[in-house]
Design an enzyme around this catalytic site. Structure first.
Site, PDB file in Angstrom:
ATOM      1  CB  CYS A   1      -0.740  -0.485   1.198  1.00  0.00           C
ATOM      2  SG  CYS A   1      -2.120   1.443   1.349  1.00  0.00           S
TER       3      CYS A   1
ATOM      4  NE  ARG B   1      -3.177  -8.155   5.274  1.00  0.00           N
ATOM      5  CZ  ARG B   1      -3.046  -8.065   6.183  1.00  0.00           C
ATOM      6  NH1 ARG B   1      -4.628  -7.225   7.201  1.00  0.00           N
ATOM      7  NH2 ARG B   1      -1.930  -8.253   7.262  1.00  0.00           N
TER       8      ARG B   1
ATOM      9  CD  GLU C   1      -3.697  -9.602   0.581  1.00  0.00           C
ATOM     10  OE1 GLU C   1      -3.546  -9.886   1.606  1.00  0.00           O
ATOM     11  OE2 GLU C   1      -2.336  -9.276   0.041  1.00  0.00           O
TER      12      GLU C   1
ATOM     13  NE  ARG D   1      -3.081 -12.343   6.973  1.00  0.00           N
ATOM     14  CZ  ARG D   1      -1.738 -11.655   7.278  1.00  0.00           C
ATOM     15  NH1 ARG D   1      -1.273 -11.530   8.723  1.00  0.00           N
ATOM     16  NH2 ARG D   1      -0.574 -11.000   6.204  1.00  0.00           N
TER      17      ARG D   1
END
Length: 317
Positions: free
Chosen positions: A73, A157, A111, A155
């Site tokens: 990112c 995502r 992802e 988690r």
């Protein structure tokens, strides 16, 4: 039957590759810059990924049906102005967009961290989506937390699936997996025999002992192993719900970043982390090695892609 061909960008240790190969797809190209991750990839797939994606020309990448990328990112310096393809130049996402533009795969699976949604006040995501529109792909994205899909890890995502508009697929939402009950928990994963080489420091033990009494007094009938995380003198984060805290790349820096099995006074092993990430028992990674923890924290959860996304995208291609 001809196999669907895919490429594995920002490949890490091959989570995407495992998922798609489980669905009989063929990997025809991979790229990863981290030398330690490349070594792990070679151990398991018999080949080193190509290196820095900035140095790879589109013409050197084989034609493929599906592009997979777990890109980092990054902000866009002028995001929010034109919100177009040129806005992304110099970023890692631009390299993904460049290859999509030049190679025109039938589909892509992307992802990223959940924080992408609000990154740079939403400008980063807005730019990415605008570029995908500009490239003439229909797509949908969704935040998926592994703990809600059968994997014992907290988690969350961002996943995005897209198709070339010429294919004419509109119901992309149906491609994402459905939530399901957690059937495997940490109790099934943690090794309760002695495991050498993963012991925590005496300081960490003192910090845990200062706070464990209060946690146990507030949590009765504990059936799952107690996990300690963020171990500090002022506070320790305990949990016993059978779900691991998020495994992050910061585990590779040591300190308080690797979750601890309180009863054993030791950190998670890399073998346990592999299971928590949904990797098969045959997968090989160096044990008790800081770079291996970092690689695991950067990976995709294999069953999330394998469970439905990988199969559905391949069928449409």
């Amino acid at each position: 039957m001809k196999k669907v061909r895919f490429i594995d960008l920002f490949a890490g240790i091959g989570g995407f590759r495992l998922a798609l190969e489980n669905n009989n797809a063929q990997c025809v190209f991979s790229s990863e810059i981290d030398k330690f991750a490349r070594e792990t990839y070679k151990m398991n797939f018999g080949e080193y990924p190509s290196g820095d994606i900035f140095e790879i020309e589109s013409e050197d990448i084989p034609n493929h049906d599906i592009l997979c990328a777990g890109f980092p990112c990054q902000p866009f310096s002028i995001a929010g102005k034109r919100l177009g393809f040129e806005d992304a130049r110099g970023t890692l996402f631009f390299e993904v967009a460049r290859i999509i533009k030049d190679k025109r795969p039938k589909a892509f699976i992307l992802e990223n961290v959940a924080g992408l949604v609000n990154h740079d006040n939403g400008k980063t995501l807005a730019t990415i989506l605008s570029i995908l529109e500009e490239l003439n792909y229909s797509f949908n994205w969704k935040l998926i937390n592994a703990k809600d899909y059968g994997i014992p890890q907290n988690r969350n995502r961002w996943y995005c699936v897209g198709f070339d508009r010429q294919i004419g697929i509109n119901d992309i939402e149906a491609i994402f997996p459905n939530k399901r009950k957690l059937e495997i928990t940490l109790r099934d994963i943690i090794e309760f025999n002695e495991v050498a080489g993963h012991e925590v420091s005496d300081t960490a033990i003192r910090n845990m002992e200062m706070h464990i009494g209060d946690y146990i007094s507030r949590n009765k009938d504990i059936e799952e192993p107690i996990i300690a995380n963020n171990i500090r003198p002022s506070k320790v984060s305990f949990s016993s719900n059978g779900i691991s805290p998020c495994l992050t790349a910061k585990m590779g820096t040591g300190g308080n970043n690797v979750p601890v099995v309180y009863k054993m006074k030791r950190k998670f092993t890399t073998v346990e982390c592999l299971k928590i990430m949904g990797f098969p028992s045959t997968y090989k990674i160096k044990s008790n090695y800081s770079q291996s923890y970092k690689q695991l924290g950067n990976s995709v959860v294999v069953p999330i892609v394998d469970s439905k996304i990988g199969r559905a995208v391949q069928q449409e291609c």
